[in-house]
Motif scaffolding. Structure first.
Motif, PDB file in Angstrom:
ATOM      1  N   ARG A 422       0.835  -1.214   0.000  1.00  0.00           N
ATOM      2  CA  ARG A 422       0.000   0.000   0.000  1.00  0.00           C
ATOM      3  C   ARG A 422       0.865   1.258   0.000  1.00  0.00           C
ATOM      4  O   ARG A 422       0.500   2.280  -0.573  1.00  0.00           O
ATOM      5  N   ALA A 423       2.028   1.166   0.640  1.00  0.00           N
ATOM      6  CA  ALA A 423       2.926   2.325   0.720  1.00  0.00           C
ATOM      7  C   ALA A 423       3.828   2.452  -0.498  1.00  0.00           C
ATOM      8  O   ALA A 423       4.651   3.367  -0.560  1.00  0.00           O
ATOM      9  N   GLY A 424       3.671   1.546  -1.458  1.00  0.00           N
ATOM     10  CA  GLY A 424       4.443   1.652  -2.693  1.00  0.00           C
ATOM     11  C   GLY A 424       5.758   0.903  -2.688  1.00  0.00           C
ATOM     12  O   GLY A 424       6.553   1.039  -3.631  1.00  0.00           O
ATOM     13  N   PHE A 425       6.005   0.095  -1.661  1.00  0.00           N
ATOM     14  CA  PHE A 425       7.238  -0.697  -1.615  1.00  0.00           C
ATOM     15  C   PHE A 425       7.011  -2.055  -2.276  1.00  0.00           C
ATOM     16  O   PHE A 425       5.926  -2.635  -2.171  1.00  0.00           O
ATOM     17  N   GLN A 426       8.044  -2.552  -2.929  1.00  0.00           N
ATOM     18  CA  GLN A 426       8.000  -3.901  -3.488  1.00  0.00           C
ATOM     19  C   GLN A 426       8.510  -4.888  -2.440  1.00  0.00           C
ATOM     20  O   GLN A 426       9.599  -4.702  -1.892  1.00  0.00           O
ATOM     21  N   ALA A 427       7.742  -5.925  -2.168  1.00  0.00           N
ATOM     22  CA  ALA A 427       8.141  -6.893  -1.140  1.00  0.00           C
ATOM     23  C   ALA A 427       7.508  -8.242  -1.451  1.00  0.00           C
ATOM     24  O   ALA A 427       6.464  -8.331  -2.096  1.00  0.00           O
ATOM     25  N   SER A 428       8.159  -9.286  -0.966  1.00  0.00           N
ATOM     26  CA  SER A 428       7.650 -10.650  -1.140  1.00  0.00           C
ATOM     27  C   SER A 428       8.042 -11.474   0.073  1.00  0.00           C
ATOM     28  O   SER A 428       8.935 -11.113   0.830  1.00  0.00           O
ATOM     29  N   SER A 429       7.364 -12.607   0.249  1.00  0.00           N
ATOM     30  CA  SER A 429       7.635 -13.489   1.382  1.00  0.00           C
ATOM     31  C   SER A 429       8.230 -14.794   0.873  1.00  0.00           C
ATOM     32  O   SER A 429       7.871 -15.286  -0.196  1.00  0.00           O
ATOM     33  N   ASP A 430       9.163 -15.342   1.640  1.00  0.00           N
ATOM     34  CA  ASP A 430       9.831 -16.572   1.226  1.00  0.00           C
ATOM     35  C   ASP A 430      10.385 -17.256   2.472  1.00  0.00           C
ATOM     36  O   ASP A 430      10.523 -16.645   3.533  1.00  0.00           O
ATOM     37  N   PHE A 431      10.715 -18.552   2.342  1.00  0.00           N
ATOM     38  CA  PHE A 431      11.388 -19.233   3.442  1.00  0.00           C
ATOM     39  C   PHE A 431      12.867 -18.874   3.407  1.00  0.00           C
ATOM     40  O   PHE A 431      13.468 -18.718   2.338  1.00  0.00           O
ATOM     41  N   LEU A 432      13.461 -18.763   4.586  1.00  0.00           N
ATOM     42  CA  LEU A 432      14.864 -18.381   4.678  1.00  0.00           C
ATOM     43  C   LEU A 432      15.748 -19.420   4.010  1.00  0.00           C
ATOM     44  O   LEU A 432      16.687 -19.095   3.282  1.00  0.00           O
TER      45      LEU A 432
END
Length: 439
Positions: A422-432
């Motif tokens: 929502r704040a315009g940042f690119q992000a993703s989730s993954d296992f370490l």
């Protein structure tokens, strides 16, 4: 010299002096001069520091080989310096019956493991091996036993060499070579006695003319499969105090370094009030029942740099007991304790490596340099901090990823991702750790 009494004399100037001749601790007139520090002392220390820094910078392989050789009788220091070598990109080659020397030696950008650092292998055996090797490399276990007297090289020493990989280039099946030790030793002893008594075999008579002694070979055990990888590593550790050919944590070392920049060998330098994150393997577990009847545990944990004792108190034990299994690879959080001679780690929490997820934050270079953007990001994460999910930042144009500190570890990964988007940042989730590397 004996101090008879001490009296306060107030504040006096102290001088850095250098004397041309031998002297005691009294200056003419009776002035006490024990606090004066000879200038040559500090100069010598400074010069040694310069020399070692120069060698490490310009001859890193030779320097680290010498450093390892100087502590070959201290397994914890050897392990720590091997971890330093790995961080410097210097490979440590396992012991080799045909190339290893007494000490660690450099070879083509790597370091060959020194025989003196192997448990159960005495200096007498090492010297006998090196003396026999002057006539040429050993071609087999039987060749070694034939050329080195059994009084110098016994079964225990041979087992140590085999189990640490010293025969791998000759015969990579360590379990088979281990099974061959006893019949080969018996053959070598009998052969030596026969020759000493003048009762050489019929084949020895032929060998007087024909040097091919293929008929005079030691007996071998029945063919068998090699040790499983974990068995092989465990035997290495028993004799060296650590793993040499591989390490159960090596496959995830990059992820471990990203998540846990502090090694266990560095705990003595960490403030006791600091919570550290570590990726470790549990090597020993001792369960204890307190006077109140509560359960707790004393663990031995290790990473690539060394090992320490860790304490799991009753409240934490109830929370993490499902992870307390030998050889488990875990992520843990805790604080160092230095009240005793050796540093310990008091564990606050623990999690299996396979369960650790992270958030990858992709930001542009100009965003990373803008204080306003960073402050906005900090405020954005504030409602979610206090969890066990790390945030790893990937800055555009920079190959190395950056881990945000423990104070920015968050909970509720999906909620954080939505807020970042929502704040315009690119992000993703993954296992370490990739599934294929997780235990």
């Amino acid at each position: 010299m004996k101090i008879l009494k001490k009296e306060p004399i107030g504040s006096l100037p102290v001088y850095d002096i250098g004397l041309a001749t031998d002297h005691n601790f009294l200056i003419a007139g009776g002035t006490f001069a024990s606090n004066c520090f000879n200038k040559s002392h500090s100069v010598a220390y400074g010069y040694i520091t310069y020399q070692t820094a120069y060698l490490k910078a310009n001859y890193p392989v030779e320097y680290m080989a010498a450093l390892l050789s100087s502590v070959s009788d201290d397994q914890s220091k050897v392990q720590r310096y091997i971890a330093s070598c790995n961080a410097m990109g210097i490979g440590i080659l396992p012991p080799d019956i045909n190339t290893s020397d007494v000490n660690f030696i450099p070879k083509e950008g790597n370091i060959i493991f020194g025989l003196a650092a192997i448990k159960n292998l005495g200096m007498g055996a090492i010297e006998a091996i090196l003396a026999a090797r002057k006539d040429g490399e050993f071609s087999s276990l039987g060749d070694l036993c034939k050329r080195v007297e059994s009084r110098a090289l016994n079964k225990k020493a041979l087992e140590a060499l085999v189990q640490t990989g010293a025969f791998d280039r000759i015969h990579p099946n360590r379990k088979q070579t281990m099974a061959n030790i006893e019949p080969t030793l018996n053959w070598a002893v009998k052969r030596a006695k026969d020759r000493a008594s003048g009762q050489g075999s019929l084949f020895d008579m032929f060998n007087a003319v024909d040097t091919d002694d293929s008929f005079d070979q030691p007996p071998v055990a029945e063919p068998m499969p090699d040790y499983l990888p974990q068995e092989k590593l465990q035997l290495e550790k028993e004799l060296l105090g650590f793993y040499i050919s591989d390490h159960p944590l090596k496959s995830i070392s990059k992820s471990a370094k990203l998540l846990s920049p502090i090694n266990l060998s560095d705990l003595e330098e960490v403030n006791e009030n600091t919570t550290i994150t570590a990726i470790v393997m549990i090597t020993e577990i001792k369960l204890i029942t307190t006077k109140k009847g509560d359960s707790m545990a004393i663990l031995q944990i290790e990473d690539l740099s060394g090992s320490v004792e860790a304490v799991v108190f009753p409240k934490v034990y109830e929370k993490v007991k499902e992870f307390l299994q030998k050889d488990n690879r875990v992520v843990l959080w805790g604080k160092p304790d230095r009240k005793e001679e050796t540093v310990k780690l008091f564990i606050d929490d623990m999690q299996k490596i396979a369960d650790v997820s992270m958030i990858r934050l992709h930001i542009k270079r100009e965003q990373a340099l803008d204080l306003g953007t960073l402050e906005h990001l900090r405020e954005l994460l504030r409602p979610y901090i206090g969890g066990r999910i790390p945030i790893i930042a990937q800055v555009e144009g920079i190959s190395q990823m950056v881990r945000l500190g423990n104070q920015y570890w968050v909970q509720e990964a999906q909620a954080v991702l939505q807020a970042l988007h929502r704040a315009g940042f690119q992000a993703s989730s993954d296992f370490l750790v990739p599934t294929s590397s997780a235990p």
